[in-house]
Design an enzyme around this catalytic site. Structure first.
Site, PDB file in Angstrom:
ATOM      1  N   ASP A 145     -50.565 -26.663 -24.372  1.00 46.08           N
ATOM      2  CA  ASP A 145     -51.599 -25.855 -23.780  1.00 46.08           C
ATOM      3  C   ASP A 145     -52.850 -25.803 -24.869  1.00 46.08           C
ATOM      4  OD1 ASP A 145     -50.023 -24.464 -25.756  1.00 46.08           O
ATOM      5  OD2 ASP A 145     -49.458 -22.998 -23.929  1.00 46.08           O
TER       6      ASP A 145
ATOM      7  N   ASP B 128     -42.286 -12.308 -21.918  1.00 39.01           N
ATOM      8  CA  ASP B 128     -42.015 -12.026 -20.617  1.00 39.01           C
ATOM      9  C   ASP B 128     -41.213 -13.402 -20.087  1.00 39.01           C
ATOM     10  OD1 ASP B 128     -44.120 -14.153 -20.691  1.00 39.01           O
ATOM     11  OD2 ASP B 128     -45.352 -12.631 -19.273  1.00 39.01           O
TER      12      ASP B 128
ATOM     13  N   HIS C 134     -42.266 -16.531 -20.604  1.00 44.33           N
ATOM     14  CA  HIS C 134     -43.129 -17.807 -20.416  1.00 44.33           C
ATOM     15  C   HIS C 134     -42.823 -18.640 -21.218  1.00 44.33           C
ATOM     16  CE1 HIS C 134     -46.026 -15.524 -22.975  1.00 44.33           C
ATOM     17  NE2 HIS C 134     -45.993 -16.796 -23.739  1.00 44.33           N
TER      18      HIS C 134
ATOM     19  N   GLU D 299     -46.677 -18.465 -16.474  1.00 47.73           N
ATOM     20  CA  GLU D 299     -46.168 -16.867 -16.620  1.00 47.73           C
ATOM     21  C   GLU D 299     -45.430 -16.823 -15.555  1.00 47.73           C
ATOM     22  OE1 GLU D 299     -47.459 -14.886 -18.772  1.00 47.73           O
ATOM     23  OE2 GLU D 299     -49.005 -15.762 -19.907  1.00 47.73           O
TER      24      GLU D 299
END
Ligand code: F6R
Length: 247
Positions: free
Chosen positions: A67, A136, A138, A143
């Protein structure tokens, strides 16, 4: 899925670096998928040490990163280009032409994402994808509640991420609001996956990701369906799984 336990962060880093090292020794032209974040820094440090000792050679290796922030170039200290050069590329003999990271300064993000997918496919796919695990659940910038069916795409960053990043920028207008990320589909197409996880703060999410239901609410849970995943985690990260007697 294989779960490999290490005593601590250093042990996790060494074991994961051993797996990457074996991949590169077995295939000098390996395509490595790489990640940023705090967790893989020790892995890169270990690989650099072995490179300096002459134990590993990156000359024929190709890399593709997961990313990048939209709007940040290689010279911006918050860009993932900058991170990768600082923590890894500048210290080993990887060839610049073999480094692939989405171009954060691309004008046409849709075209950049499509080009990135084409690059991965022209390279013959990813042999080994290194992943960290977000708090979380991801992976990359995928996400919770996103699609499992995307390749490289643009994502709008969450307001929490934007405000957390603001401290690194002189001008609040310069804080990226978007990023490009390989999608879950791209990650799942990697031939092998290596996830590194450290610390008790990740114990609950790691448990949910590996042993809970496969759901877009926990993006990393999709890894349960991949045929070749190795998770290298330290005692802290595995503490909750251990209390369930699952390892
Ligand atoms: C970074 C990335 C992220 C991180 C994740 C965990 O390229 O893809 O998904 O792996 O946010 O970050 P750390 O390791 O800092 O906890």
């Amino acid at each position: 899925m294989k779960i490999i336990e290490a005593a601590d962060y250093r042990g996790m880093s060494r074991k994961a670096a051993n797996i990457i090292s074996a991949q590169v020794i077995l295939n000098q032209r390996s395509v490595l998928g790489l990640a940023t974040g705090s967790t893989p820094i020790g892995v890169y440090e270990q690989l650099i040490e072995w490179y300096r000792k002459g134990d590993i050679d990156f000359l024929g290796v190709q890399t593709v990163n997961l990313d990048e922030y939209c709007g940040l170039g290689a010279d911006h200290p918050q860009s993932y280009q900058y991170y990768m050069h600082t923590y890894f590329f500048d210290h080993v003999n990887i060839q610049e032409k073999n480094i692939h990271i989405p171009n954060g300064l691309a004008r046409d993000i849709t075209a950049e994402c499509a080009d990135y997918d084409r690059t991965i496919s022209l390279l013959g796919g990813i042999d080994l994808q290194l992943l960290g695990l977000g708090n979380d659940g991801h992976i990359g910038f995928n996400e919770p509640n996103g699609s499992f069916n995307k390749t490289t795409h643009r994502v709008a960053l969450k307001e929490e991420t934007i405000s957390a990043n603001a401290r690194f920028f002189d001008d609040p207008k310069g804080v990226p609001r978007y990023a490009m990320t390989m999608g879950i589909k791209s990650i799942m197409q990697a031939k092998k996956i290596l996830m590194v996880v450290s610390g008790t703060g990740k114990a609950d999410i790691l448990d949910q990701a590996l042993f809970g239901p496969v759901t877009p609410l926990i993006p990393a849970s999709i890894l349960q369906l991949h045929p070749d995943v190795t998770v290298v985690a330290d005692e802290g990260a595995l503490s909750q799984i251990r209390t369930h007697g699952l390892i």
